[in-house]
Enzyme design. Structure first.
Site, PDB file in Angstrom:
ATOM      1  N   CYS A 131      -3.336  -7.472  -5.211  1.00 47.06           N
ATOM      2  CA  CYS A 131      -2.271  -6.823  -4.450  1.00 47.06           C
ATOM      3  C   CYS A 131      -1.503  -7.800  -3.567  1.00 47.06           C
ATOM      4  O   CYS A 131      -0.451  -7.459  -3.033  1.00 47.06           O
ATOM      5  CB  CYS A 131      -2.850  -5.693  -3.607  1.00 47.06           C
ATOM      6  SG  CYS A 131      -3.717  -4.434  -4.582  1.00 47.06           S
TER       7      CYS A 131
ATOM      8  N   HIS B 258       1.736  -4.182   2.137  1.00 48.80           N
ATOM      9  CA  HIS B 258       1.248  -3.664   0.861  1.00 48.80           C
ATOM     10  C   HIS B 258       0.961  -2.176   1.006  1.00 48.80           C
ATOM     11  O   HIS B 258       0.358  -1.741   1.987  1.00 48.80           O
ATOM     12  CB  HIS B 258      -0.009  -4.424   0.449  1.00 48.80           C
ATOM     13  CG  HIS B 258      -0.771  -3.784  -0.660  1.00 48.80           C
ATOM     14  ND1 HIS B 258      -0.168  -3.356  -1.832  1.00 48.80           N
ATOM     15  CD2 HIS B 258      -2.100  -3.469  -0.772  1.00 48.80           C
ATOM     16  CE1 HIS B 258      -1.088  -2.827  -2.616  1.00 48.80           C
ATOM     17  NE2 HIS B 258      -2.262  -2.878  -2.000  1.00 48.80           N
TER      18      HIS B 258
ATOM     19  N   ASN C  11      -0.381   3.217  -4.933  1.00 45.32           N
ATOM     20  CA  ASN C  11      -0.665   1.789  -4.788  1.00 45.32           C
ATOM     21  C   ASN C  11      -0.377   1.097  -6.111  1.00 45.32           C
ATOM     22  O   ASN C  11      -1.111   1.264  -7.079  1.00 45.32           O
ATOM     23  CB  ASN C  11      -2.130   1.597  -4.377  1.00 45.32           C
ATOM     24  CG  ASN C  11      -2.527   0.133  -4.228  1.00 45.32           C
ATOM     25  OD1 ASN C  11      -1.846  -0.766  -4.705  1.00 45.32           O
ATOM     26  ND2 ASN C  11      -3.651  -0.102  -3.578  1.00 45.32           N
TER      27      ASN C  11
END
Length: 335
Positions: A122, A258, A289
């Site tokens: 990520c 993020h 996500n």
């Protein structure tokens, strides 16, 4: 002694544009709860996610990256032939080789340019942006297309109540090039391999090949461990990025962390002591996500909705599998 020639590039660089691609299929919490003992309210209260996008069977990390890249190039007022390098941040290119980047470059028409992948979970987009910024400043490329693209839905066990509602699919990216004023601050990045198992593929591919009739590999997440690490350590990383850029917290207009968990983002915003009116990206609510794609997708969203505008000062923080992390201060590009 013969001296080897050195290269150098512009001092001032920045983001020239942002482009994005979101798959058509919208998946609700209620749909996912058909396979697990949970509810829309429970998922939303703990993650901030209401819906997410899943890619179609014939959509790939490369095809989504291509669409996002095409939009980013067009919004920068450029042609594919103007791009000197393509960097794709991804952990879900489902071929061991070749890499995703060359296929994306070819599909866009950026022929003959260096193109490669970065796999940093990520944090991947921030890593790719850091590499691209150094390339332009170093004079090895004039304009670099930086993409984050993920197709996470096939990697998730849809009966795993701990994480099946978290991950999703999508792609977005930016063009990095010379700008009149400084638009990208120094990259602060690092990793903590002692926590490598906190976000992991649970079965090694070689072990799976030895037992092909056994369970297949899936993405697993130790949610509590990642939450504690991100919420209480990433604020320090963000502060380091602001210090490196010579920027105070009260000068940040937009916070683009993020998109892992809205509660983490709220904690980070408070710990960083950002202005009360600073925009905090919340693309996770309807996107989920998307790992390396989440920061540029969130950037595209705040610009498209008018929540932020070109030239705003933004703090980017990426964190995830590795465990890896990265942060930069940037000026937002035109939407």
């Amino acid at each position: 002694m013969k001296q080897i020639a050195a290269t150098s590039g512009p001092t001032n660089i920045g983001l020239l544009s942002v482009g994005s691609y979101r798959p058509q299929r919208v998946v609700t919490n209620d749909e996912l709860c058909q396979n697990i003992d949970s509810s829309d309210e429970w998922i939303y209260s703990r993650t901030g996610i209401k819906t997410r996008r899943f890619a179609a069977r014939d959509e790939s990390t490369a095809s989504m990256a291509t669409e996002a890249g095409r939009e980013a190039i067009a919004k920068a007022g450029l042609e594919a032939s103007d791009i000197d390098c393509v960097v794709v941040a991804t952990s879900t290119h489902f071929l061991q080789t070749p890499a995703c980047g060359p296929a994306v470059a070819a599909a866009l028409g950026a022929t003959g340019v260096p193109a490669f992948d970065i796999s940093a979970g990520c944090a991947g987009f921030g890593y790719a942006l850091g590499v691209a910024a150094d390339m332009v400043r170093g004079g090895t490329a004039g304009k670099v297309l930086v993409l984050g693209s993920e197709k996470l839905s096939p990697t998730v066990d849809m009966t795993d109540r701990s994480n099946c509602f978290i991950f999703a699919d999508g792609a977005a990216g930016v063009v990095v090039g010379e700008t009149p004023t400084q638009g990208i601050g120094p990259t602060v990045w690092g990793s903590d391999g002692t926590q490598a198992t906190a976000i992991r593929q649970d079965i090694d591919w070689m072990d799976y090949l030895d037992r092909p009739t056994g369970p297949r590999p899936f993405l697993r997440l130790e949610g509590s461990a990642v939450f504690r690490w991100a919420a209480f350590e990433m604020g320090k990383v963000g502060q380091q990025a602001m210090d490196a850029a010579g920027v105070r917290p009260d000068e940040i207009d937009v916070f683009l962390p993020h998109q892992a968990n809205s509660r983490i983002n709220e904690i980070l915003a408070k710990s960083l002591e950002l202005r009360p009116d600073a925009v905090i990206a919340n693309d996770i609510e309807h996107t989920g996500n998307t790992s390396a794609a989440s920061i540029p997708l969130a950037m595209a969203e705040v610009l498209a909705t008018g929540a932020a505008k070109a030239g705003d000062l933004a703090l980017l923080i990426g964190y995830g599998a590795g465990l890896s992390y990265t942060a930069q201060v940037v000026r937002l590009p035109p939407g």
